[in-house]
Design an enzyme around this catalytic site. Sequence first.
Site, PDB file in Angstrom:
ATOM      1  N   HIS A  79       1.083   4.989  -1.825  1.00  0.00           N
ATOM      2  CA  HIS A  79       0.161   6.094  -0.717  1.00  0.00           C
ATOM      3  C   HIS A  79       0.899   6.595   0.483  1.00  0.00           C
ATOM      4  O   HIS A  79       0.507   6.812   1.525  1.00  0.00           O
ATOM      5  CB  HIS A  79      -1.038   5.179  -0.468  1.00  0.00           C
ATOM      6  CG  HIS A  79      -1.994   4.928  -1.631  1.00  0.00           C
ATOM      7  ND1 HIS A  79      -2.791   5.766  -2.092  1.00  0.00           N
ATOM      8  CD2 HIS A  79      -2.358   3.790  -2.188  1.00  0.00           C
ATOM      9  CE1 HIS A  79      -3.342   5.251  -3.154  1.00  0.00           C
ATOM     10  NE2 HIS A  79      -3.096   4.096  -3.069  1.00  0.00           N
ATOM     11  N   CYS A  94       0.951  -1.344  -0.064  1.00  0.00           N
ATOM     12  CA  CYS A  94       0.093  -0.060  -0.057  1.00  0.00           C
ATOM     13  C   CYS A  94       0.878   1.241  -0.031  1.00  0.00           C
ATOM     14  O   CYS A  94       0.702   2.102  -0.724  1.00  0.00           O
ATOM     15  CB  CYS A  94      -0.864   0.084   1.214  1.00  0.00           C
ATOM     16  SG  CYS A  94      -1.836  -1.520   1.506  1.00  0.00           S
ATOM     17  N   ARG A 125     -12.869  -1.680  -2.643  1.00  0.00           N
ATOM     18  CA  ARG A 125     -11.741  -0.789  -2.745  1.00  0.00           C
ATOM     19  C   ARG A 125     -10.426  -1.382  -2.184  1.00  0.00           C
ATOM     20  O   ARG A 125      -9.611  -1.708  -3.156  1.00  0.00           O
ATOM     21  CB  ARG A 125     -11.885   0.594  -1.944  1.00  0.00           C
ATOM     22  CG  ARG A 125     -10.815   1.525  -2.033  1.00  0.00           C
ATOM     23  CD  ARG A 125     -10.569   2.041  -3.463  1.00  0.00           C
ATOM     24  NE  ARG A 125      -9.678   1.067  -4.191  1.00  0.00           N
ATOM     25  CZ  ARG A 125      -9.197   1.155  -5.345  1.00  0.00           C
ATOM     26  NH1 ARG A 125      -9.408   2.242  -6.025  1.00  0.00           N
ATOM     27  NH2 ARG A 125      -8.464   0.219  -5.788  1.00  0.00           N
ATOM     28  N   CYS A 174      -7.353  -3.057  -4.550  1.00  0.00           N
ATOM     29  CA  CYS A 174      -5.939  -2.654  -4.359  1.00  0.00           C
ATOM     30  C   CYS A 174      -5.316  -3.835  -4.431  1.00  0.00           C
ATOM     31  O   CYS A 174      -4.034  -3.957  -5.136  1.00  0.00           O
ATOM     32  CB  CYS A 174      -6.098  -1.868  -3.183  1.00  0.00           C
ATOM     33  SG  CYS A 174      -6.524  -0.077  -3.041  1.00  0.00           S
TER      34      CYS A 174
END
Lengths: 103, 266, 152, 214
Positions: free
Chosen positions: B179, B175, B223, B227
């Site tokens: 991000h 992640c 979501r 991902c």
Amino acid sequence: MADPMRIRAQAAGDKATIRVLMSHEMETGQRKDSAGKTIPAWFIQEVTARHNGKPVLSAEWGPAISKNPFLQFSVKGAKVGDKIAVTWKDNKGETRTDEVTVS
Amino acid sequence: MKVFRIISAVLALMLAAGVQAQKTTAEGIAEYRKMLEDGNPADLFEAKGEELWKTARGPNKVTLEKCDLGLGPGVVKGAWVQLPRYFADTQKVQDVESRLLSCMATLQGFNAEELAKTPFGRGEMANITALATWIAASSRGQKFALPQSHPEEQRFFELGKRAFFFRGGPMDFSCAGCHAVDGQRIRLQDLPTLTKNPGDGVGFAAWPAYRVSNGQMWSMQLRLNDCFRQQRFPYPGFASDLTVALGVYMGVNAKGAQSIAPSIKR
Amino acid sequence: MFNRRDVLARSGQMAALLAGAGLLPMQAQAAWNAAAFEIKTMAELAKAMGASAPVESKDVVVTGPDIAENGAVVPIGVSTTLPGVKKLLLLVEKNPSVLAASFDVTDAVDAAFTTRVKMGQSSNVMAVALMNDNRVLFSQKEVKVTLGGCGG
Amino acid sequence: MKKQIVLTTIGVSLVLLAGCATGPSPAELDQQAAAMIKAAFRDQGIAKVDRIQQDLGQSACSSDKPPSEAVAKQVEAEALASIKWPTSGQYIGDWRAGERLAQNGRGMTWTDSTTDTAANGGSCYNCHQINKAEISYGNIGPSLWNYGKLRGVKDVTDPVSAAIVQYTWGKLWNSKAYSACSNMPRFGHAKLLNENQIRDIMALLLDPKSPVNQ
């Protein structure tokens, strides 16, 4: 049965702005599923609107209109408390009508 | 002569259009997004969710109106911006979807395990998404304030942080790879920084969202699921501790961010 | 930039398109106009010529983004302030079927409609006004469709 | 489901054992996180759970802090040693095919049907500007516009270009050879692209005829 539409009708001056969201797949008939089979066309063809029962709009749509269609238009002379009804009919003959009160 | 007049008018218009085209790509995209804001099809799902909440359903034929989303049975407004949180009855930290599984099982008599296995967009899973959309919409404009007083809530934050930085799969993605730094993009898609509050209505504060690319309503569980798909990871369980812990991590980081959910996304 | 020949060619194509679609001259339509929505390509349309040449008009307006982040949903508005408009059409030049929507204009509504269309690729979108006096006026705008996200 | 319940129970008891005031230690949390991640995933299509078994480089780059210099050096050395240099010394392919690969972000997800490299793209534009004609590009990696030109590559076979040609191949094959926690996938090492595909991307970046170097 098809899911209800969301219609907002807001009066401003001597007319009302109508915003409609319709729940529909709008399948073009050009796409294939994962097995390679063509997904049959399924889309709204006709949209009509009435103001206190009187027809004010009719439209013809093709499959190029996006999924879960949005439509905005203005009805002249519509006042707070008036009724706006919207109807759609798709190529399978399914139809749905929803009505709101102008606010 | 008339033709020439028309042609020169057209040419003038073309020139004007040429000047307009000087706009940068980012400005163009921002303009496009702005145009979509009015008339978000998420409204359709929000309306369906409210209807589902108030309809007697399931083997027990009861509504969800006694479901406790953290602020007491039946309290919906404000619940969203405090989720995920710890629930004493299940002794678990739960996000809205995990909590809906519990309520649908205990109140309505559904089989939670069956519900969790249903693919996104189908049957009762589509209903859970619509319910989550309405629950989120009921807190629109409120600021995120996840509770962190219970030890389990603190533990889930720590676990979520570790999961956020976990690098794996054939492409070495995590992640954090996309991000954790401000100003990054994939193609033209802005990537919110989720290791801190990325701002009002950005990142965690923007979901559930209607995805225009496929015309689907996406909950946070979906979501995250997508991902992981794009990270080339295997398939994460619906409402698994991993996905809930990631929600706690992002939600706590988003403290003070105003929720705009349900939003509309590319 | 467009030169004179391009502009004329475009007018010709527009006329062909509308004639092929059974929209010129005006006709009463009881049912959904299948022929209009079956037009596949500009080349196909070029075969059928006829009717008064459509002209670009600044009184007909097509609005939309310069860039669409996703071709699945492109917000487009068609409008005109001219009196005497009978129908407003929304066209996407490079779609398999160029006609996306056709709106009958009555005295009770503004000749201004906004909807959202699918676009398979970057293309011109056009607003076409069919007037009571049989004039055909149009305007166009290019919309670039970008590839967003990871493409996976 | 059962597994998760058991794990949650363990988690709760750990909290209780550690005492109310302190909670679990960082090391305990590391263990719990690993168990939680393992329990959460299942096989789906080509994406099997073995994908979350980390190698040294992946685990070394899985926190908000970079690895120690010693570990980073080890990761880089191992990565460098793993690079397979092109057979018969042929580094450069067709930039047109390279551009198509650079545009293509597909492959290796659980919705893809095969792990065959032929089904995969290079995903390059996701993170890099490459040919300026493509306006939809990401910025996680540096711009590669004029990649060869800026580095003075006039003839890819000229020995003066050998160093940059080899570095570029190595970077594409195993990016971690030059930066332990690089965000870039290891295209050759992880079997995402085959030798010929990497040659084509090499051409896109280095061939003086490529639009990237105009």
